[in-house]
Design a protein around this motif. Structure first.
Motif: not given
Length: 163
Positions: A24, A29, A33, A48, A55, A57, A117, A120
């Motif tokens: 990530i 991210v 956020y 995302f 992962i 943005s 998930k 994230v």
């Protein structure tokens, strides 16, 4: 046993016990956020998505119609959405965490969804509602508002505010 041929040195490399670990981009991210959470920003959503096995943005914005266009049938993605909730006496900002699982996503990618998930959610930690969406019809602002409303508990509004 799965093997792969390497042209650089004419050897075979075993693919057994090799994983395509998801990573990530924490900075991108986290910035998106925080932008959605900020009371000083017009940004109401962030998306995302995967770039290879990372992962990142992908997009932020304020128009929900633009949010809906970020999700395609053969991808997994995550969204973070700001929703205004409450009654005529008090307005509150609530946040949704959305997991998109397109209808054409492969079985292997579906199987990895929960671990991806979790990555994230190490950054996206504060939200009132979490939804897993699998059809474009569910990417609906009214559906999201209703989910936030249901999660909000008792609603004592009268419908009319007298001055």
């Amino acid at each position: 046993m799965s093997t792969m041929f390497s042209r650089e040195n004419n050897t075979r490399v075993s693919l057994r016990n090799k994983t395509l670990e998801t990573h990530i981009d924490r900075q991108s991210v986290r910035e998106s956020y925080n932008d959605v959470r900020s009371d000083f920003s017009d940004t109401n959503w962030a998306v995302f998505q995967f770039e290879g096995n990372q992962i990142c943005s992908k997009a932020v914005g304020s128009d929900f119609a633009d949010f809906r266009t970020q999700f395609v049938d053969d991808e997994r993605a995550f969204g973070f959405v700001r929703i205004q909730s409450g009654d005529e006496m008090s307005k509150r900002t609530k946040f949704l965490f959305v997991t998109w699982l397109g209808p054409n996503v492969s079985t292997m990618k579906r199987a990895r969804l929960s671990s991806d998930k979790a990555l994230v959610k190490e950054i996206i930690m504060n939200f009132a509602v979490e939804l897993q969406i699998e059809t474009p019809d569910e990417l609906n602002y009214d559906f999201f508002r209703e989910a936030v409303h249901k999660a909000g508990g008792a609603n004592y509004g009268t419908g009319v505010r007298e001055l």
